[in-house]
Write an enzyme that holds these catalytic residues in place. Structure first.
Site, PDB file in Angstrom:
ATOM      1  CE1 TYR A  18      -4.279  -1.590   1.051  1.00 18.77           C
ATOM      2  CE2 TYR A  18      -2.757  -3.130   2.067  1.00 18.77           C
ATOM      3  CZ  TYR A  18      -4.018  -2.820   1.616  1.00 18.77           C
ATOM      4  OH  TYR A  18      -5.033  -3.743   1.743  1.00 18.77           O
ATOM      5  CE1 TYR A  23      -1.865  -6.683   4.440  1.00 22.05           C
ATOM      6  CE2 TYR A  23      -2.739  -6.465   2.221  1.00 22.05           C
ATOM      7  CZ  TYR A  23      -2.882  -6.311   3.596  1.00 22.05           C
ATOM      8  OH  TYR A  23      -4.039  -5.786   4.096  1.00 22.05           O
ATOM      9  NE  ARG A  38      -5.975 -10.244   6.065  1.00 26.86           N
ATOM     10  CZ  ARG A  38      -7.008  -9.516   5.627  1.00 26.86           C
ATOM     11  NH1 ARG A  38      -6.930  -8.210   5.582  1.00 26.86           N
ATOM     12  NH2 ARG A  38      -8.134 -10.093   5.264  1.00 26.86           N
ATOM     13  CG  HIS A  77      -7.713  -7.979   1.285  1.00 24.21           C
ATOM     14  ND1 HIS A  77      -6.495  -8.515   1.639  1.00 24.21           N
ATOM     15  CD2 HIS A  77      -7.730  -6.716   1.810  1.00 24.21           C
ATOM     16  CE1 HIS A  77      -5.813  -7.618   2.354  1.00 24.21           C
ATOM     17  NE2 HIS A  77      -6.530  -6.516   2.464  1.00 24.21           N
ATOM     18  CG  HIS A 110      -9.450  -2.822   2.312  1.00 17.41           C
ATOM     19  ND1 HIS A 110      -9.627  -3.260   3.601  1.00 17.41           N
ATOM     20  CD2 HIS A 110      -8.156  -3.117   1.996  1.00 17.41           C
ATOM     21  CE1 HIS A 110      -8.491  -3.788   4.062  1.00 17.41           C
ATOM     22  NE2 HIS A 110      -7.579  -3.709   3.096  1.00 17.41           N
TER      23      HIS A 110
HETATM   24 FE   LIG Z   1      -5.687  -4.757   3.242  1.00 15.44          FE
END
Ligand SMILES: [Fe+3]
Lengths: 182, 222
Positions: free
Chosen positions: B94, B133, B143, B146, B148
């Site tokens: 991110y 990640y 994770r 995905h 959000h």
């Molecule tokens: Fe996330």
């Protein structure tokens, strides 16, 4: 009947995506007494929560529900994140009281949603901008009953600056705020 | 049957200090909460539904088109409603100051978009498949990929934040955030491959419908 989509946490990485410039300045078309609702959000150890998304939705100064926008953002809606001290601040108008379909009287209040890492569902509640004596007939105040629990939802007017309402929110443990579900 | 996760789910460590310990108080949405913020049409630019055109050239990764509908529990379309999305880039990074995953940023990918549903509740976004990640919740934790999602519905009582996952991802089985959802609800968080929604030779197609509660649903058992 379709089943509702399950909730998931907002996670820690929303700041650039969900935050707006001036998101803490709530817009209204009419006039009203400008106030600031501010406070800190704490976890079960009493430590500040520095990565929460704090949202507000409210009636205008005469208790009417906002229905439009100023050309850029919706009226009546505030959105900020907490800072490194867990502090949030929303500058808005003092909401008026309003009446429900059954004639029930809703005290001056702001509907609040808190999203954060570790919250698999957003926390919903209502903060009252009036003292205990004046909110007793409010539907949520009646549902809570216990005045000690109810006090966790009352913002205190600042003694030095009457435009400031202070409301700290403990998510868990001693002094835990009342949260609601619909 | 409740499809939502509990607040306290100890395998997801951050819930332990943040989940309320007292039961929630069940109330009907106030007439205020049966209304919600209205986003003007021009709040959202058409280009914001395409996350792949933000940079000077195409972002790295597997390009995809995601379509779906936003409905309420009665099956009615939720019209002119804001959907916000954010996600990691194809390498699971991110562009956020607290993301310490040692993976490259993509100068051509911001990972942020928004769209308004149309009169049938439909939406369409174009993006790249996010990478998985690592995270520090537990040993060897990763994770699953995905996206959000932040939804408003048409009433503040319908407000929902959630995550969309990809079919067949082996990381779903070890993800406490996904696993926190009761079994009956997990399937609802996974998109379907829908090749015809993609672009031949360019982008894979996926479909994911979302459902928010009714704006005035009355409390049960009260
Ligand atoms: Fe996330």
């Amino acid at each position: 009947m379709p089943k509702p989509t399950p909730s998931q946490t907002v996670g820690p990485f929303f700041a650039r995506e969900l935050l707006w410039k001036d998101g803490g300045g709530v817009l209204f078309p009419g006039r009203g007494d400008r106030i600031t609702l501010t406070g800190r959000v704490f976890d079960g150890n009493g430590a500040p929560i520095y990565d929460a998304l704090f949202e507000t939705w409210q009636a205008d100064a005469v208790g009417k529900f906002p229905s439009g926008d100023d050309g850029s953002r919706p009226y009546g809606y505030g959105r900020v994140s907490t800072d490194s001290d867990g502090r949030y601040a929303v500058e808005t108008v003092m909401p008026g009281s309003f009446t429900g379909p059954g004639g029930e009287r809703y005290a001056p209040q702001i509907s609040v949603a808190i999203f954060a890492r570790g919250l698999l569902k957003g926390l919903r509640t209502r903060v009252f901008l009036a003292p205990l004596e004046l909110i007793k007939d409010d539907p949520l105040a009646r549902a809570i009953g216990d005045p000690d629990r109810l006090r966790t939802l009352i913002a205190a007017r600042d003694a030095g600056d009457p435009k400031i309402y202070r409301w700290d929110v403990r998510l868990r443990g001693a002094g835990e705020a009342v949260f609601i579900e619909f | 049957m409740d499809v939502h996760p509990p607040y306290l789910y100890p395998d997801y460590k951050s819930t332990r200090l943040r989940a309320p310990s007292e039961p929630l108080v069940r109330v009907a949405p106030s007439p205020l909460e049966a209304t919600g913020p209205v986003f003007p049409k021009h709040f959202v630019k058409d280009s914001e539904a395409d996350l792949t055109t933000w940079g000077r050239s195409a972002p790295l990764g597997e390009k995809m088109v995601l379509v779906g509908r936003l409905l309420d529990e009665d099956g009615r379309p939720v019209r002119r409603s804001l959907i916000e999305v954010w996600q990691a880039n194809a390498s699971g990074k991110y562009p956020h100051p607290v993301d310490d995953h040692e993976a490259p940023l993509d100068p051509n990918f911001l990972g942020k978009g928004q769209v308004l549903t149309d009169d049938e509740g439909r939406y369409r976004i174009v993006t790249v498949k996010p990478g998985a990640y690592p995270w520090q919740n537990h040993a060897f934790g990763w994770r699953p990929a995905h996206i959000h999602f932040s939804l408003f519905g048409n009433a503040y009582a319908q407000r929902l934040i959630t995550q969309m996952f990809f079919p067949g991802d082996p990381l779903l089985a070890i993800d406490p955030i996904f696993q926190s959802v009761p079994e009956a609800g997990r399937r609802l968080l996974i998109a379907d491959l829908d090749l015809e929604q993609g672009v031949e030779g360019v982008a894979l197609g996926y479909r994911w419908d979302m459902v928010v509660r009714g704006p005035r649903a009355t409390p049960m058992g009260v």
